[in-house]
Design a protein around this motif. Sequence first.
Motif, PDB file in Angstrom:
ATOM      1  N   TYR A 281       0.840  -1.205   0.000  1.00 38.41           N
ATOM      2  CA  TYR A 281       0.000   0.000   0.000  1.00 38.41           C
ATOM      3  C   TYR A 281       0.874   1.253   0.000  1.00 38.41           C
ATOM      4  CZ  TYR A 281      -3.527  -3.367   1.676  1.00 38.41           C
ATOM      5  OH  TYR A 281      -4.366  -4.448   1.824  1.00 38.41           O
TER       6      TYR A 281
ATOM      7  N   GLN B   9      -5.516   2.257   7.158  1.00 41.23           N
ATOM      8  CA  GLN B   9      -6.569   1.247   7.216  1.00 41.23           C
ATOM      9  C   GLN B   9      -7.915   1.890   7.532  1.00 41.23           C
ATOM     10  OE1 GLN B   9      -6.287  -1.767   6.315  1.00 41.23           O
ATOM     11  NE2 GLN B   9      -4.134  -2.287   6.391  1.00 41.23           N
TER      12      GLN B   9
ATOM     13  N   PRO C 138     -14.242  -2.296  -2.785  1.00 38.10           N
ATOM     14  CA  PRO C 138     -12.923  -2.767  -2.345  1.00 38.10           C
ATOM     15  C   PRO C 138     -11.870  -2.680  -3.443  1.00 38.10           C
ATOM     16  CG  PRO C 138     -14.619  -4.205  -1.468  1.00 38.10           C
ATOM     17  CD  PRO C 138     -15.314  -3.268  -2.418  1.00 38.10           C
TER      18      PRO C 138
ATOM     19  N   LEU D 217      -8.432  -0.560  -3.302  1.00 36.26           N
ATOM     20  CA  LEU D 217      -7.136  -1.185  -3.568  1.00 36.26           C
ATOM     21  C   LEU D 217      -6.395  -0.424  -4.658  1.00 36.26           C
ATOM     22  CD1 LEU D 217      -5.136  -3.515  -3.060  1.00 36.26           C
ATOM     23  CD2 LEU D 217      -6.384  -4.838  -4.793  1.00 36.26           C
TER      24      LEU D 217
ATOM     25  N   LEU E  31      -2.229 -11.240   2.209  1.00 36.27           N
ATOM     26  CA  LEU E  31      -3.439 -11.014   3.000  1.00 36.27           C
ATOM     27  C   LEU E  31      -4.114 -12.342   3.304  1.00 36.27           C
ATOM     28  CD1 LEU E  31      -4.964  -7.982   1.031  1.00 36.27           C
ATOM     29  CD2 LEU E  31      -3.278  -7.949   2.867  1.00 36.27           C
TER      30      LEU E  31
ATOM     31  N   PRO F 228      -9.128  -9.452  -0.706  1.00 38.71           N
ATOM     32  CA  PRO F 228      -9.292  -7.998  -0.573  1.00 38.71           C
ATOM     33  C   PRO F 228     -10.405  -7.427  -1.435  1.00 38.71           C
ATOM     34  CG  PRO F 228      -7.412  -8.496  -1.965  1.00 38.71           C
ATOM     35  CD  PRO F 228      -7.880  -9.806  -1.403  1.00 38.71           C
TER      36      PRO F 228
ATOM     37  N   ASN G 167     -11.132  -6.682   4.602  1.00 43.36           N
ATOM     38  CA  ASN G 167     -10.093  -7.653   4.277  1.00 43.36           C
ATOM     39  C   ASN G 167      -8.771  -6.981   3.882  1.00 43.36           C
ATOM     40  OD1 ASN G 167     -12.020  -9.560   4.778  1.00 43.36           O
ATOM     41  ND2 ASN G 167     -12.347 -10.136   2.642  1.00 43.36           N
ATOM     42  N   LEU G 168      -8.813  -5.706   3.529  1.00 46.30           N
ATOM     43  CA  LEU G 168      -7.587  -4.994   3.190  1.00 46.30           C
ATOM     44  C   LEU G 168      -6.667  -4.835   4.394  1.00 46.30           C
ATOM     45  CD1 LEU G 168      -9.135  -2.242   0.891  1.00 46.30           C
ATOM     46  CD2 LEU G 168      -7.508  -3.992   0.158  1.00 46.30           C
TER      47      LEU G 168
END
Length: 531
Positions: free
Chosen positions: A121, A436, A449, A453, A484, A488, A494-495
């Motif tokens: 990220y 987050q 999502p 991302l 992960l 994601p 879930n990220l």
Amino acid sequence: MGNPERGREASEDVGSWQTRRAFLKRAGVGALLFGAGGVASSVLTQELRPKTPPRVVFPPAAPLRLHSVTIVDPLDGSKTPDMSIRIANGLIESIVPADQAPRETSEMIIDGAARFAVPGYNNMHVHTMQLDDPELAFASFLVEGVTGIRQMAGSLEMLRNRAEQRLPLDQHAPRLLQMPGALLLPYNAGTPQEARRQIALQWDEGADFIKLIQTEREVFFAAVSAAHRQGLRIAGHLPPSIKMSEAAISGFDCVEHLGTSSNLWIECSRNADQLWREKDKSIAMPAWIGPKAGEFIANHFTSWIIRHALNVGPKELDLLDRALDTYDDGRAQALGQLLMHKSTWQSPTLVGTRKKYRLDDPIYRTDPWLAAMSDADRKLHLEMVDEFRHRSKRYIEVYHRYYEASLHTVGLWKAAGVKFLSGTDESVRAPGQSLQLEFEELGKAGLSPLDILRSTTIDPASYLGRTDTMGRVAERMNADVLLLDADPLAAVENLRAVSLVVRGGHAFTTAELVARLTKLAGRPVPPVTLN
């Protein structure tokens, strides 16, 4: 306009480019720095001859293989299961189906056990490099999967230290993606001529982009043109006299925090013309204050930035109230279409907006990170929380609406095709403020999502002009990779399910990173979620 990004990487790659800096001998106080990250320690006024830090060498990493993983491609949302990724010399060397990977090998093998591999990220709005010691901030970033940062304030000394590999950027720090020189403010850009000289100087010093904060109207447009003539992007706040549409038409590259102030809400109002005539368009700092007052200016602007939401007078509050009351979706959508057409990027930093305008939320008193803050920063933070809670009912209601309008507008603009960069406006993790949590805020705004991302991986790569080196898990890309525990693309939550971080080829389990963060913070700092 030239190439807006010259492709320079963090200090581990510094040998691959030659800076154009001229080591100018100048008298007086160095460039003003201030951080909008929300803590007092993010302010650093550079002295003329600071102590020279030691050189930092990014250590080589042994080859490793991430075996049996599902690769998620943010470019198209595809998922390729049961793959094997070989990493060597800080790069992704090869990717093959797991059943074709060598059976006999001396490299380290990490069994992905069908986990999901995504690019690291990127937090595209931070003020971390301004800290005297950013080690704790770096540790908190890596724990949540941040492997790249865009630093939003710089100086001649910081640029010089980067060129000489004297910034503390080793395997325990995210990659430094970009850094500007001194922020454009009235004291160094009081006229168009001064702005042009400052931008030419910053280009020569090696700045990656120009950061603009507060300038007069004619200086704003001169700065945009001058930056582009030097092949530099220009990003930052919208001065009080500049509309979002005017910034887009002028070619301003990236607007931070949705522009700040009431500009956006006035432009989206059905009564935009009348409200704009009433708006106070004066800037907060007089142009006659010179560089010798650098420390005073830094202190003044620290207080102003941190307490901005708390210091709004009745007239400005009334104007904001009327603008929000007459908000028009059609005008907001039309503005979004213009931003998309002009390729005007946005880094909304919604967690920063929430911290200003929803400061009565319990998270700001219960976040475990409070215990890791310095006494001075914690005291300032809690004072702001108490001050907000004791404001009038109308005041709090208007500011809650400001926050809700921010979420709503981001959703409308995403539907219009506007490009977003995930960022937090922090120097070090703060109560209710982390990447987050920014993901969760973007999810509330309506981004999927996959959209989120992209905003932290492939879209930063596109903005920086580095799609050939970052933003995807693909061969020849930088070895900044996350594993992960959950898909994601199935849910925003879930990220945050990071179990392994690979930074420049160095692999760290989340347990190892948490242990290091705990040691640096002096106490456990568990993650939090918003209410």
